[in-house]
Scaffold this active site. Sequence first.
Site, mmCIF file in Angstrom:
data_model
loop_
_atom_site.group_PDB
_atom_site.id
_atom_site.type_symbol
_atom_site.label_atom_id
_atom_site.label_comp_id
_atom_site.label_asym_id
_atom_site.label_seq_id
_atom_site.Cartn_x
_atom_site.Cartn_y
_atom_site.Cartn_z
ATOM 1 N N ALA A 44 1.343 -0.688 -12.110
ATOM 2 C CA ALA A 44 2.272 0.286 -11.518
ATOM 3 C C ALA A 44 3.628 -0.387 -11.301
ATOM 4 C CB ALA A 44 1.712 0.769 -10.189
ATOM 5 N N GLY A 98 -2.708 -1.385 -13.149
ATOM 6 C CA GLY A 98 -2.678 -0.210 -14.031
ATOM 7 C C GLY A 98 -2.799 -0.573 -15.506
ATOM 8 N N GLU A 106 -6.319 -0.614 -16.010
ATOM 9 C CA GLU A 106 -6.811 0.777 -15.936
ATOM 10 C C GLU A 106 -6.528 1.538 -17.231
ATOM 11 O OE1 GLU A 106 -4.780 1.252 -12.076
ATOM 12 O OE2 GLU A 106 -6.650 2.157 -11.378
ATOM 13 N N GLU A 133 -4.976 -4.866 -7.519
ATOM 14 C CA GLU A 133 -4.274 -4.102 -6.482
ATOM 15 C C GLU A 133 -4.586 -4.556 -5.062
ATOM 16 O OE1 GLU A 133 -5.845 -2.845 -9.112
ATOM 17 O OE2 GLU A 133 -4.613 -1.308 -10.059
#
Length: 265
Positions: free
Chosen positions: A66, A117, A120, A139
């Site tokens: 992110a 991310g 992910e 995270e």
Amino acid sequence: MSYETIQIDRRDKGVAWIIIDNPPANAISEKLMTDLEQAADELGADPSVRVIVITSAHEKTFVAGADLKAMIQSGSQYAGNEAGIVQQSVRMQQCFNRFATLPKPVIAAINGHALGGGCELALACDFRIMSKGKIGLTEVSLGLIPGAGGTQRMTRLLGRAKATELIFTSKRLEPEEALQIGLVNKVTTPEKLVEETTAFAEQLAEGAVKAMGLAKRSIHAAEGPVEDGFIIEAHSFAQTFKTGEPAVGLDAFFQKKKPQFLRSL
Ligand code: COA
């Protein structure tokens, strides 16, 4: 179609490469998400595209997660706007889910760090081939939790025990370690990543890709509705901002220091 943060390269045998190019670290900005969704639409609808590969234009990083700078810049907005944060999480979940639900094989060619991310996005692909860098859901080290599907997909892929260990410790795995636990399917050298990914993608492209698309849908169904977990993940992600921990974690990241969560009590 025109893109700002990705390039699309259509190669032999219906293999299309999405090359992410959002310097300096391929952080997941709003524009990158829009471009990825547009690419999923374009390549998904094109019958000449049989297999999709996602990789990075950068030497060291696949995707660094992110956009933490944007997160800090909108910090005050985040603090008092739980619905807005939930929406941010849902936004990333839905973007990556486009590739998980595309009825064509999708391969992540991981040529550098795939963190937060980035991991992910790789988990939303059907296959992961890795050459270098580190991979992991990092995270929690920032006082956050994975909010783009990671808690759901890593648990489904590796099982609860390993997913809990990796998420709680924010472990950044070397390619070989990721291979041993099944987080990536194959490890190769940086020099051979494109060649070996191409060979595998072409092997898939020569097969019955429509059957693979239908098998993909059925495999997802075997795991139960991931959407239920996405809702809990997005709300839990939003609640991290009430704990005070992201302020400590994000500040430490940009100061290149170890976060002192004990002192945040
Ligand atoms: N969001 C925004 N900017 C990021 C970023 C992110 N997720 N990750 C890295 N950057 C920026 C850095 O701040 C730096 O910017 P600067 O040049 O303006 O200082 C630049 O990208 C390069 O990063 P740097 O850390 O200096 O490069 P590196 O090669 O030493 O390390 C990473 C690369 C990806 C290993 C490291 O940047 C990193 O750990 N990033 C965070 C990964 C993470 O935990 N993501 C989870 C997000 S929820």
